[in-house]
Design a protein around this motif. Structure first.
Motif: not given
Lengths: 273, 583
Positions: B457-469
């Motif tokens: 879950p953390f990994f998925i969140y981190a990927v989506v967050f970085l992608g958006l940024k």
């Protein structure tokens, strides 16, 4: 062609990584042994039942119910110390089991020594720790972990008020669950409780039979195990107000958890169950 | 302002009239003191709670030896937590005609046709203290003992009275410290007016119970009372601030001492002293009751014993009860109540027992006895509870057995629950279910699924967050690049020699189109200023641009558009400024 290669790789990876995690293959031998041990118990052949349950535990079936049954069998043979030892081990795995708690309480009532275990501040604050196993706390934390990160993910896209509160609540629960899991893990790793196995043992001032006799303990009494030297173990009483400690013959006492807890997958190892 | 005050007053009046008063009406009466001299005037307040008026003035009883003068009436009205409480207080002044002890009251008040009665009060009127022949001045302290000869553990009331004619405040009291003599304050200090040597004084009275623990002559040293005495400031003429409301007065600390006293403590007589004497001294009585007096076997009856009286009540012993045959006795925790009033220490101790008879029959309760030393009779006394008895009917079990015989026609009236009785002890059986025989769970710490559950879950969140940024950053960097290009192009154009007004106006329009991704065909100075303001440029900068463009427009429309203009340098500086402001 490409597709078949991909499928083959996927199956290989599943076998490599998930294989050890999937429930062990059901073989008929352990079941038969379990049933025959139960049968022996019912027919009053308690030593035979003990041998059966012990073999199952040694072969890797480290289940709380097996320790419970083993405790019952020892109890029937009037080996109160070993009965309590196995009930205590079962309680690490199935702490919420009502039968187990009843039998353990009953067995404790039969012990001679009035030794009480003082509860620390952490135990009083996180009162639910004693009723939940490490596995249950782990699962609880996993679910809340999923919820927390999902709530954060939703908040990335929908910055509404409800997503804020959902994140806040799930974060609080996540912290509580994480702390509970960490504390339980710490408690189990630092658990030095041991059980007196013999009917009556002498606690001496040193690891020598000629040393001064300090006090006597009886089967089933919980002590804190400190270290062993030359066939002797240094133990102390669990009541923090009491300063009583001394040396006892190593075979007369056995720790509830003998090795590092997590290294053995939440299952305490047994020397001679 | 006036209007709001009037509205508030009207609202208050409305509440007074229409708010429902508390339904319970009660009448109470209190005196400002329990002891007075014959020259004193005693204040008596009759309070009626739960009513705003009475049908007629209060009617008194026991006032034959007192003159009563009405002092005034005051109303009370309060709203606490939505509960409306109202009441009326009648003040009267009593003037004794003779000395003695008078039972005053009860006071009868009629409200809405119903008569209510108050409590009663006792007033002791004594002679005026004999004049010492000397004037004691405006401030002095007196001490008095109710009894100068007492037994060990018997209380004597020590009364201190501060007489003052000037205003005093911050009063503190130092009592003498005497071995084997305990001081216990009785209630709060009271204030009233009294006469001494024919002069009127304000009096502050405080009472203590003195309890000696050893025999002998006990000298009581003077008590010392410290206070601040008000002294009005002297001014040459009386001005506005001399009004007492402003309390411009100075205080002087003063101390007064009482006279020394002597207490003769007698030993308790040895003659007739019971062997089990508990040390109880005073005047006590004992009462008992048993409820119910008819029960079934197995049920319980409650025996209550109340010991009450005045004296050293804290020494009332816990009475012991011999357990009779076939009755189980369960003692309750005794309850001690101590009352401290002007008359001294008094109180009661309530002891309760639950009696559970095991068999049917008639049981007699033997009386419980208590010894104490009666200070009035000067002898030891033994008091005992009355003889009690109760009947026990057959228990429920027998009734059920009898009632199962339907031929008798009896009915089972109820089922009596009983405590579970343990008949044996053993452990619970083994677990035999096959599902219990696991070899571990699907997820083990350290396994792939375990890490997937925790890290996934953390990994998925981190990927989506970085992608958006990263996505946002790339959009922003493209816009910045375009803006820089447009500005550079414009500045380069401005540096050209002989740049005409129409060229400069055209270049500026092109700059704005490229900078803000617009497609304007023409551009007025006002429009340009509006665009810049809306994009975040400073107001001053927008105005400057507007004025330059206005100048260029004027040049173009007056036929001077092809002539070289000198506004290029200023325009390029302003564009640099715009780039700084809009980032």
């Amino acid at each position: 062609m490409k597709r078949s290669i991909c499928v083959s790789i996927a199956i290989f990876l599943m076998v490599c990584f998930l294989g050890p995690d999937i429930i062990a293959l059901q073989t008929s031998e352990p079941e038969e042994l379990f049933f025959s041990s139960n049968q022996a118990y019912r027919q009053g052949r308690f030593q035979e039942a003990i041998d059966g349950y012990s073999r199952l535990i040694r072969s890797g079936h480290k289940d709380g119910n097996l320790y419970y049954n083993l405790g019952n069998a020892y109890f029937r043979l009037d080996q109160l110390g070993r009965a309590i030892l196995n009930y205590e081990r079962a309680r690490l795995l199935i702490p919420g089991d009502a039968d187990l708690n009843f039998n353990l309480s009953y067995a404790r009532d039969k012990t001679h020594d009035a030794v009480s275990e003082s509860q620390d501040l952490v135990g009083m604050t996180f009162f639910w720790l004693k009723d939940l196993s490490l596995g249950e706390l782990l699962w609880g934390f996993a679910v809340l972990n999923l919820l927390f990160w999902t709530a954060l993910l939703i908040r990335l896209f929908f910055k509404f008020e409800w997503t804020y509160y959902a994140c806040l609540i799930s974060m609080i629960l996540w912290i509580i669950a994480g702390t509970s899991f960490g504390l339980k893990w710490y408690q189990l790793n630092t658990n030095n409780r041991a059980v007196i196995l013999e009917q009556e043992v002498n606690i001496l001032a040193g690891p020598d039979i000629r040393d001064t006799l300090l006090f006597k303990l009886h089967a089933g009494t919980i002590v804190h195990y400190e270290r062993s030297e030359d066939g002797w173990s240094l133990v102390s009483l669990p009541d923090k107000r009491s300063k009583n400690r001394g040396w006892v013959k190593a075979e007369a006492v056995e720790p509830v958890i003998k090795e590092t807890f997590l290294n053995k997958c939440i299952i305490p190892s047994m020397r001679n169950p | 302002m006036k209007r709001s005050v009037l509205v508030l007053l009207a609202l208050f009046q409305f509440m007074l009239i229409f708010c429902p008063a508390r339904a319970d009406v009660s009448v109470s009466m209190r005196l400002d003191r329990e002891e007075a001299t014959i020259a004193d005037s005693i204040s008596m307040v009759v309070s009626i709670a739960g009513a705003r008026e009475s049908d007629s003035p209060p009617v008194f009883k026991g006032m034959e030896d007192l003159d009563v003068t009405q002092g005034g009436t005051s109303s009370r009205f309060e709203v606490i937590n939505g509960q409306v409480n109202s009441g009326i207080d009648y003040t009267f002044f009593l003037q004794p005609k003779k000395t003695g002890t008078f039972e005053i009251g009860p006071v009868e008040v009629t409200v809405d046709g119903k008569t209510y009665r108050s409590n009663t009060a006792t007033l002791t009127v004594v002679k005026q203290p004999e004049s010492s022949g000397t004037d004691r001045g405006p401030l002095f302290l007196t001490a008095r003992l109710s009894s100068i000869k007492v037994y060990v553990e018997e209380q004597s009331i020590y009364t201190l009275k501060l007489y003052h004619q000037t205003r005093v405040s911050n009063i503190s009291l130092d009592l003498p410290e005497i071995e084997h003599l305990t001081f216990r304050q009785l209630g709060k200090p009271i204030e009233y007016q009294s006469f001494y040597n024919g002069r009127s004084y304000d009096v502050v009275e405080v009472r203590y119970a003195l309890i000696p623990s050893e025999e002998g002559i006990c000298g009581i040293e003077p008590s010392r009372m410290k206070m601040t005495v008000a002294q009005p400031m002297r001014r040459s003429h009386r001005g506005f601030f001399d009004d007492p409301f402003f309390s411009f007065s100075t205080g002087r600390t003063m101390a007064v001492i009482s006279e020394p006293l002597e207490l003769n403590v007698l030993p308790l007589p040895g003659k007739g002293k019971p062997s089990d004497f508990s040390g109880l001294v005073g005047n006590f009585k004992i009462n008992s009751k048993l409820e119910p007096n008819k029960i079934k076997a197995g049920e319980s009856a409650t025996l209550t014993v109340l010991v009450s009286g005045s004296g050293n009540v804290n020494r009332i012993p816990d009475l012991k009860w011999p357990e009779p045959d076939h009755i189980k006795i369960y003692a309750d925790e005794p309850v001690l109540k101590v009352k401290e009033d002007a008359k001294g220490l008094s109180g009661s101790k309530t002891m309760k027992w639950a009696l559970v008879p095991e068999k049917e029959g008639r049981y007699k309760i033997s009386p419980l006895t208590l010894n104490f030393f009666d200070t009035k009779a000067h002898r030891y006394r033994e008091i005992e509870t009355s003889r009690l008895s109760f009947s026990v009917l057959p228990g429920e079990v027998k009734q059920i057995q009898a009632s199962t015989d339907y031929s008798n026609g009896q009915k089972i009236e109820g089922h009596v629950k009983k405590a579970v009785k343990e008949l044996g002890h053993d452990i619970l059986p083994i677990h035999t279910s096959i599902k219990d025989l696991g070899k571990g769970s699907i997820v083990r710490p350290g396994g792939l699924v375990f890490w997937f559950v925790f890290i996934g879950p953390f990994f998925i969140y981190a990927v989506v967050f970085l992608g958006l940024k990263l996505g946002k950053k790339s959009d922003r960097s493209l816009a910045t690049l375009t803006a820089k290009k447009a500005a550079k192009k414009f500045i380069r154009k401005c540096r050209q020699d002989g740049l005409s007004s129409s060229d400069l106006a055209l270049s500026f329009r092109t700059y704005l189109n490229e900078r803000f991704d617009l497609s304007l065909g023409s551009l007025t100075s006002e429009e340009a200023a509006e665009i810049l303001k809306s994009e975040g440029a400073d107001l001053d900068t927008a105005r400057k641009i507007q004025s330059i463009l206005k100048g260029l427009e004027d040049a173009v429309y007056t036929g001077k558009g092809q002539k070289a203009c000198a506004l290029g340098e200023g325009a390029s500086q302003l564009v640099r400024q715009i780039e700084k402001e809009i980032r």
